[in-house]
Design an enzyme around this catalytic site. Structure first.
Site, mmCIF file in Angstrom:
data_model
loop_
_atom_site.group_PDB
_atom_site.id
_atom_site.type_symbol
_atom_site.label_atom_id
_atom_site.label_comp_id
_atom_site.label_asym_id
_atom_site.label_seq_id
_atom_site.Cartn_x
_atom_site.Cartn_y
_atom_site.Cartn_z
ATOM 1 N N GLU A 103 10.017 -39.175 15.896
ATOM 2 C CA GLU A 103 11.174 -39.136 16.803
ATOM 3 C C GLU A 103 12.465 -39.414 16.045
ATOM 4 O O GLU A 103 13.488 -38.768 16.265
ATOM 5 C CB GLU A 103 11.021 -40.188 17.913
ATOM 6 C CG GLU A 103 9.837 -39.974 18.835
ATOM 7 C CD GLU A 103 8.557 -40.625 18.347
ATOM 8 O OE1 GLU A 103 8.346 -40.727 17.117
ATOM 9 O OE2 GLU A 103 7.745 -41.024 19.195
ATOM 10 N N CYS A 158 8.981 -42.595 11.766
ATOM 11 C CA CYS A 158 8.372 -41.927 12.914
ATOM 12 C C CYS A 158 8.992 -40.544 13.132
ATOM 13 O O CYS A 158 10.167 -40.308 12.802
ATOM 14 C CB CYS A 158 8.601 -42.730 14.184
ATOM 15 S SG CYS A 158 7.753 -44.309 14.229
ATOM 16 N N CYS A 170 7.569 -45.527 19.909
ATOM 17 C CA CYS A 170 7.488 -46.954 19.579
ATOM 18 C C CYS A 170 8.821 -47.644 19.897
ATOM 19 O O CYS A 170 9.832 -46.985 20.195
ATOM 20 C CB CYS A 170 7.128 -47.137 18.104
ATOM 21 S SG CYS A 170 8.509 -46.849 16.986
ATOM 22 N N GLU A 195 4.952 -40.644 6.210
ATOM 23 C CA GLU A 195 4.455 -41.961 5.779
ATOM 24 C C GLU A 195 4.711 -42.195 4.288
ATOM 25 O O GLU A 195 5.133 -41.301 3.555
ATOM 26 C CB GLU A 195 2.973 -42.080 6.131
ATOM 27 C CG GLU A 195 2.761 -42.022 7.645
ATOM 28 C CD GLU A 195 1.344 -42.332 8.080
ATOM 29 O OE1 GLU A 195 0.420 -42.385 7.239
ATOM 30 O OE2 GLU A 195 1.166 -42.534 9.304
ATOM 31 N N ASN A 248 6.211 -37.350 11.639
ATOM 32 C CA ASN A 248 6.201 -38.631 10.937
ATOM 33 C C ASN A 248 5.937 -38.427 9.451
ATOM 34 O O ASN A 248 5.163 -37.563 9.044
ATOM 35 C CB ASN A 248 5.223 -39.639 11.566
ATOM 36 C CG ASN A 248 3.820 -39.126 11.761
ATOM 37 O OD1 ASN A 248 3.602 -37.954 11.989
ATOM 38 N ND2 ASN A 248 2.860 -40.023 11.680
ATOM 39 N N CYS A 276 11.870 -46.518 17.841
ATOM 40 C CA CYS A 276 12.342 -45.181 18.242
ATOM 41 C C CYS A 276 13.071 -45.257 19.578
ATOM 42 O O CYS A 276 14.073 -44.569 19.777
ATOM 43 C CB CYS A 276 11.166 -44.213 18.327
ATOM 44 S SG CYS A 276 10.541 -43.746 16.695
HETATM 45 N N1 THU Z 1 4.526 -42.933 14.878
HETATM 46 C C1 THU Z 1 5.476 -42.018 15.244
HETATM 47 O O1 THU Z 1 5.737 -41.040 14.529
HETATM 48 N N2 THU Z 1 6.119 -42.218 16.408
HETATM 49 C C2 THU Z 1 5.914 -43.284 17.238
HETATM 50 O O2 THU Z 1 6.683 -43.506 18.159
HETATM 51 C C3 THU Z 1 4.746 -44.134 17.027
HETATM 52 C C4 THU Z 1 4.180 -44.092 15.659
HETATM 53 C C5 THU Z 1 3.862 -42.748 13.582
HETATM 54 C C6 THU Z 1 4.239 -43.787 12.571
HETATM 55 C C7 THU Z 1 3.029 -43.764 11.662
HETATM 56 O O3 THU Z 1 3.216 -42.735 10.703
HETATM 57 C C8 THU Z 1 1.891 -43.382 12.585
HETATM 58 O O4 THU Z 1 2.481 -42.834 13.749
HETATM 59 C C9 THU Z 1 0.999 -44.552 12.973
HETATM 60 O O5 THU Z 1 1.730 -45.603 13.466
#
Ligand code: THU
Length: 160
Positions: free
Chosen positions: A75, A73, A112, A64, A62, A115
């Site tokens: 994925e 994310c 999520c 940010e 991920n 994704c």
């Molecule tokens: N996140 C992911 O990388 N994948 C997911 O399916 C759920 C959330 C990341 C996004 C963000 O950087 C952090 O987790 C908190 O939500």
């Protein structure tokens, strides 16, 4: 009026040594890339390793952003990278590992909603199932044989 019931099935592994050697390798790659995630705001790091039918493994973590919704994310970083570099390869499996810097994640952390929708696009496009494994920092590893278990009644191109 009728009611319908939709069931989802998952395989639960209580230890990574129950996984195939190939999947154990993917999990190691997901953990390795998770540790390099850029997650200064949530402090929640996620890594994903994608296995393609040409044998290549593509990873992502991920990423940010100070403008929170601009981040992405793990994925989607991984599958979009796989789709960009190997546009004609099919995705066989995705292994996801998630860990918080603030507490120990002990439950399997699923992808999520956004994704799931993105993975669905690839599964429908390639017309073969994608295996999805997901886990926390420790504890059970869940496996779904297809994205459809995670996103029943999914919106797809046939509806356009
Ligand atoms: N996140 C992911 O990388 N994948 C997911 O399916 C759920 C959330 C990341 C996004 C963000 O950087 C952090 O987790 C908190 O939500």
């Amino acid at each position: 009026m009728n009611k319908i019931t939709i069931t989802s099935q998952f395989t639960v592994y209580s230890n990574s040594n129950e996984l195939s050697e190939e999947t154990q390798k993917l999990l190691e790659k997901a953990i390795e890339i998770r540790r390099k995630a850029y997650a200064p705001y949530s402090k929640f790091k996620v890594g994903a390793a994608v296995l393609l039918d040409n044998g290549e493994i593509v990873v992502g973590s991920n990423q940010e952003n100070a403008a929170y919704p601009s981040g992405l994310c793990a994925e989607r970083v991984a599958i979009f990278q796989a789709g960009s570099i190997y546009p004609s390869a099919k995705i066989k499996s995705i292994v996801i590992s998630a860990a918080s810097e603030q507490n120990t994640t002990k439950t399997p952390i699923p992808p999520c909603g956004a994704c799931r929708q993105s993975i669905a696009e690839y599964e429908i496009r390639q017309n073969t199932n994608i295996e999805i494994y997901f886990t926390g920092e420790m504890g059970d590893i869940y496996k779904s044989d297809s994205l459809k278990n995670l996103l029943p009644l999914l919106f797809n191109k046939n509806m356009l």
